[in-house]
Design an enzyme around this catalytic site. Structure first.
Site, PDB file in Angstrom:
ATOM      1  N   GLY A  79       0.823  -1.196   0.000  1.00 12.40           N
ATOM      2  CA  GLY A  79       0.000   0.000   0.000  1.00 12.40           C
ATOM      3  C   GLY A  79       0.859   1.248   0.000  1.00 12.40           C
ATOM      4  O   GLY A  79       2.068   1.181   0.184  1.00 12.40           O
ATOM      5  N   GLY A  81       0.571   5.911   0.462  1.00 12.97           N
ATOM      6  CA  GLY A  81      -0.189   7.124   0.712  1.00 12.97           C
ATOM      7  C   GLY A  81       0.502   8.290   0.052  1.00 12.97           C
ATOM      8  O   GLY A  81       1.288   8.121  -0.883  1.00 12.97           O
ATOM      9  N   GLY A  82       0.235   9.506   0.547  1.00 14.55           N
ATOM     10  CA  GLY A  82       0.772  10.691  -0.085  1.00 14.55           C
ATOM     11  C   GLY A  82       2.279  10.802   0.016  1.00 14.55           C
ATOM     12  O   GLY A  82       2.908  11.455  -0.807  1.00 14.55           O
ATOM     13  N   LYS A 101       9.099  -0.183   4.755  1.00  8.45           N
ATOM     14  CA  LYS A 101       8.401   1.097   4.621  1.00  8.45           C
ATOM     15  C   LYS A 101       9.396   2.159   4.164  1.00  8.45           C
ATOM     16  O   LYS A 101      10.454   2.315   4.751  1.00  8.45           O
ATOM     17  CB  LYS A 101       7.794   1.501   5.962  1.00  8.45           C
ATOM     18  CG  LYS A 101       7.017   2.811   5.944  1.00  8.45           C
ATOM     19  CD  LYS A 101       6.687   3.301   7.351  1.00  8.45           C
ATOM     20  CE  LYS A 101       5.797   2.342   8.099  1.00  8.45           C
ATOM     21  NZ  LYS A 101       5.370   2.910   9.416  1.00  8.45           N
ATOM     22  N   ASP A 194      -2.493   8.648  15.328  1.00  4.11           N
ATOM     23  CA  ASP A 194      -3.286   8.250  14.161  1.00  4.11           C
ATOM     24  C   ASP A 194      -3.677   6.779  14.277  1.00  4.11           C
ATOM     25  O   ASP A 194      -3.439   5.985  13.378  1.00  4.11           O
ATOM     26  CB  ASP A 194      -2.485   8.499  12.882  1.00  4.11           C
ATOM     27  CG  ASP A 194      -3.326   8.327  11.613  1.00  4.11           C
ATOM     28  OD1 ASP A 194      -4.566   8.426  11.720  1.00  4.11           O
ATOM     29  OD2 ASP A 194      -2.747   8.085  10.545  1.00  4.11           O
TER      30      ASP A 194
END
Length: 213
Positions: A79, A81-82, A101, A194
């Protein structure tokens, strides 16, 4: 009042507005809260550096070829993200699967974001708890910092709970497990701002007690 509680509430507003499609301009948002603008800016920049990497890879579309990370074989993209992307990779020396990551290149990751990425990783790496994902290594390839984390094959709470009614006793057990893990981190100065169902991972399904944050 309580400065830490105020900070939590302010950042929660930022996150909610972003999540529901009304992201505030950071500078305008900071101007509203000058008394905590330094800490708030740090949290927003850190959030941007690490945001969204647990989103489904089905929504990625055409992705560039994965970068080379010495000692690791990239297996698939999990996956992005920005600002970040996460891969399932094989650690060649130990023969185990890991989650790799990495900050995206270009305008998404400036020097300040990269520095905060590594600083946060070093803080989290000091945590040792059975329900907190372990960081194995902090590295860099072609000027892009990356983290090597424990790989959990059971998916996330968002996918597991979708369309499913969770028994109250099971839900309470999960909340207790997560609360103890988060409290452990808080006691050591690491604040998770988060915590969402997409960020709660399972070692296997349906071993709820092995949920990780």
């Amino acid at each position: 009042g309580n400065p830490e509680l105020a900070m939590d509430l302010i950042f929660a507003e930022y996150m909610l507005r972003e999540r529901f499609g009304d992201p505030p301009a950071p500078e305008d948002f900071l101007a509203r809260y000058p008394q905590c603008s330094v800490e708030l800016r740090r949290q927003i920049e850190l959030h941007r550096a690490l945001e969204g990497i647990a989103e489904s890879a089905d929504d990625v579309g055409d992705s560039p070829a994965p970068p080379a990370a010495p000692g690791y074989t990239i297996l698939r993209e999990l996956g992005r993200g920005g600002a970040g992307v996460v891969y399932q990779a094989r650690q060649e020396r130990l023969g185990r699967d890991v989650a790799l990551k990495m900050l995206l290149a270009g305008r998404h990751a400036g020097l300040r974001a990269a520095a905060r990425f590594k600083t946060e990783a070093q803080s989290v790496a000091r945590l040792r708890h059975p329900n907190i994902v372990q960081i194995h290594e902090v590295g860099e390839t072609d000027g892009r910092p990356f983290l090597v984390l424990e790989y959990l094959a059971g998916g996330d709470l968002h996918l597991w709970s979708k369309g499913r009614s969770v028994p109250p006793r099971l839900a309470a057990s999960l909340v207790e497990t997560l609360a103890r893990a988060v409290q452990y981190a808080h006691d050591r100065g690491v604040v998770h701002r988060d915590l969402t169902p997409r960020n709660i991972l399972f070692a296997s399904i349906p071993e709820i007690g092995r949920a990780h944050v």
